[in-house]
Motif scaffolding. Structure first.
Motif, PDB file in Angstrom:
ATOM      1  N   UNK A  24       5.646   4.678   7.745  1.00 40.91           N
ATOM      2  CA  UNK A  24       6.062   3.501   8.514  1.00 40.91           C
ATOM      3  C   UNK A  24       5.791   3.704   9.995  1.00 40.91           C
ATOM      4  N   UNK A  25       6.069   4.904  10.485  1.00 40.52           N
ATOM      5  CA  UNK A  25       5.838   5.184  11.898  1.00 40.52           C
ATOM      6  C   UNK A  25       4.348   5.156  12.221  1.00 40.52           C
ATOM      7  N   UNK A  26       3.504   5.675  11.317  1.00 42.86           N
ATOM      8  CA  UNK A  26       2.052   5.610  11.525  1.00 42.86           C
ATOM      9  C   UNK A  26       1.596   4.159  11.662  1.00 42.86           C
ATOM     10  N   UNK A  27       2.121   3.283  10.785  1.00 44.80           N
ATOM     11  CA  UNK A  27       1.746   1.871  10.839  1.00 44.80           C
ATOM     12  C   UNK A  27       2.186   1.236  12.154  1.00 44.80           C
ATOM     13  N   UNK A  28       3.431   1.471  12.535  1.00 49.21           N
ATOM     14  CA  UNK A  28       3.940   0.879  13.770  1.00 49.21           C
ATOM     15  C   UNK A  28       3.131   1.338  14.972  1.00 49.21           C
ATOM     16  N   UNK A  29       2.873   2.644  15.048  1.00 43.43           N
ATOM     17  CA  UNK A  29       2.183   3.196  16.211  1.00 43.43           C
ATOM     18  C   UNK A  29       0.730   2.737  16.300  1.00 43.43           C
ATOM     19  N   UNK A  30       0.174   2.260  15.193  1.00 53.80           N
ATOM     20  CA  UNK A  30      -1.215   1.803  15.202  1.00 53.80           C
ATOM     21  C   UNK A  30      -1.356   0.372  15.701  1.00 53.80           C
TER      22      UNK A  30
ATOM     23  N   UNK B  62       4.669   1.780  -0.774  1.00 54.92           N
ATOM     24  CA  UNK B  62       4.893   2.288  -2.113  1.00 54.92           C
ATOM     25  C   UNK B  62       5.162   3.780  -2.143  1.00 54.92           C
ATOM     26  N   UNK B  63       5.505   4.258  -3.331  1.00 53.07           N
ATOM     27  CA  UNK B  63       5.795   5.687  -3.542  1.00 53.07           C
ATOM     28  C   UNK B  63       6.869   6.195  -2.593  1.00 53.07           C
ATOM     29  N   UNK B  64       7.851   5.321  -2.298  1.00 53.89           N
ATOM     30  CA  UNK B  64       8.956   5.739  -1.444  1.00 53.89           C
ATOM     31  C   UNK B  64       9.849   6.720  -2.204  1.00 53.89           C
ATOM     32  N   UNK B  65      10.415   7.666  -1.467  1.00 58.72           N
ATOM     33  CA  UNK B  65      11.348   8.667  -2.011  1.00 58.72           C
ATOM     34  C   UNK B  65      10.723   9.612  -3.027  1.00 58.72           C
TER      35      UNK B  65
ATOM     36  N   UNK C 122       9.126   7.063   5.740  1.00 60.51           N
ATOM     37  CA  UNK C 122       9.421   6.885   7.165  1.00 60.51           C
ATOM     38  C   UNK C 122       8.253   7.348   8.035  1.00 60.51           C
ATOM     39  N   UNK C 123       7.602   8.451   7.640  1.00 57.76           N
ATOM     40  CA  UNK C 123       6.432   8.931   8.386  1.00 57.76           C
ATOM     41  C   UNK C 123       5.302   7.915   8.313  1.00 57.76           C
TER      42      UNK C 123
ATOM     43  N   UNK D  24       0.826  -1.207   0.000  1.00 60.12           N
ATOM     44  CA  UNK D  24       0.000   0.000   0.000  1.00 60.12           C
ATOM     45  C   UNK D  24       0.855   1.250   0.000  1.00 60.12           C
ATOM     46  N   UNK D  25       0.179   2.383  -0.164  1.00 59.29           N
ATOM     47  CA  UNK D  25       0.878   3.668  -0.067  1.00 59.29           C
ATOM     48  C   UNK D  25       0.645   4.310   1.297  1.00 59.29           C
ATOM     49  N   UNK D  26      -0.526   4.067   1.906  1.00 59.50           N
ATOM     50  CA  UNK D  26      -0.796   4.504   3.280  1.00 59.50           C
ATOM     51  C   UNK D  26      -0.645   6.020   3.425  1.00 59.50           C
TER      52      UNK D  26
END
Length: 382
Positions: A58-64, A40-43, A55-56, A12-14
């Motif tokens: 990824x942090x949203x996913x981890x914190x959820x 997806x859509x990294x960088x 990275x932002x 996903x792009x999230x």
């Protein structure tokens, strides 16, 4: 209970993470011992469609997730190649680096529309296809978020800013902005994980939010200008990739969309022009590159069409990029003008580390001719 698979993949792009994402993620966690989330859509440079860094997200996913589930998660950033087979190969390569040979792999996903056809790009992986999870998608949240009724930023027609001003919007009151964002997201609050909501509120108080909101408004108005057409228009553009002494000519965009971002010189064709004529005109208008037509014809090495449906947020836009190589000739003098804030010769060797500064797919246009992505992955240790 024994997991049915060794690894479940969720792509996903999230942008941003919402509860429907979490529902699919929990299905992946229930199906395998390990879950790899492909972000997806990294960088990509920040834009209304891709506002947050990988990275932002990824942090949203981890914190959820609770700590126990977080420990079973691997996060794999993958760039947009605007070429599905190349992208799918990159995903497979990344997954292979994180899994043991012979691992039982399943792909978890939902067929939303034509943009979900990527789920069919992984034969050999079991496909766990799930129904729609809730009545929300990320584009709805982004429209609510950037459509919040905050103080309007300066007009797109304003003078081009200095680099220090690219994300500045001193007219916006932080407290008023936060109140407007809270009001705009209130109808969707039950669909947003608390970690995402906290991130969105924090991000709204940063200067990047004001810049992205301005970009969102410019794009909204741009699309509204042709909304009454009998059919959605298809725009045709040209780009000039000019190489000299292992450098390439780029501009920095003066106006939204992509204000302040790097791009190759180019623009829309005019009614009475051929693609070649438009390419030469845009190159001259944006950079004052005064090479004669005969010299450019002699330097032309290749032309390529870039037509991915999602390559531009302005609408369906097909560009014809012309690649010129001047070899070791002296650098032609350049000077920014028209839609360019700056024109400069950048070393090709430096481009791999500048991917997140490029407008739309312009890094990938350069990659097509200059083979940049291998160097980019080496630079990141991937």
């Amino acid at each position: 209970m024994t997991a049915a698979y060794d690894t479940a993949i969720y792509i996903g792009r999230f942008e941003p993470v919402h509860n429907a994402h979490l529902a699919l993620l929990r299905q992946a966690l229930a199906s395998a011992r390990q879950v790899i989330v492909v972000i997806g859509s990294a960088w990509q440079a920040r834009s209304p469609r891709n506002p947050f860094t990988w990275q932002e997200r990824a942090d949203m996913l981890r914190q959820a997730l609770p700590a126990a589930e977080r420990a079973r998660l691997q996060l794999l950033p993958v760039r947009d190649y605007y070429d599905e087979p190349v992208w799918a190969q990159a995903v497979r390569r990344g997954v292979a680096a994180l899994t043991a040979p012979g691992a039982r792999i399943a792909l978890v996903g939902h067929f939303k529309d034509a943009t979900s056809n990527y789920l069919r790009s992984f034969p050999g992986w079991a496909l766990i296809s799930l129904p729609r999870q809730g009545d929300i998608d990320a584009s709805t949240l982004r429209d609510a978020y950037f459509g919040a009724a905050t103080a309007a930023p300066a007009s797109a027609a304003a003078d081009a800013p200095s680099s220090a001003d690219l994300f500045a919007d001193p007219a916006t009151d932080p407290a008023a902005t936060l109140a407007a964002v809270d009001a705009a997201l209130l109808p969707w609050k039950e669909h947003i994980p608390p970690a995402t909501l906290a991130f969105l509120r924090d991000f709204a108080q940063k200067p990047e939010y004001a810049a992205l909101q301005h970009e969102w408004r410019v794009l909204r108005d741009y699309r509204a200008s042709w909304a009454g057409a009998p059919y959605p228009p298809v725009f045709v553009t040209v780009d000039a990739v000019l190489r000299c002494q292992e450098h390439v000519l780029v501009i920095r965009r003066a106006h939204a969309p992509g204000k302040g971002q790097l791009a190759v010189p180019g623009g829309f064709i005019e009614q009475k022009e051929t693609l070649w004529q438009s390419c030469l005109r845009e190159l001259a208008e944006e950079t004052h590159c005064a090479l004669p037509e005969a010299a450019l014809r002699a330097a032309l090495r290749q032309a390529h069409v870039f037509d991915h449906p999602e390559r531009s947020q302005r609408g369906r836009t097909i560009t014809h990029a012309h690649y010129f190589d001047l070899g070791n000739a002296p650098f032609p003098a350049v000077q920014a003008d028209d839609d360019a804030l700056q024109a400069q010769w950048l070393p090709i060797a430096a481009l791999a580390g500048m991917e997140d500064q490029f407008f739309e797919d312009h890094f990938h246009i350069l990659d097509r001719f200059l083979q940049l992505t291998d160097a980019a992955e080496l630079a990141r240790g991937m």
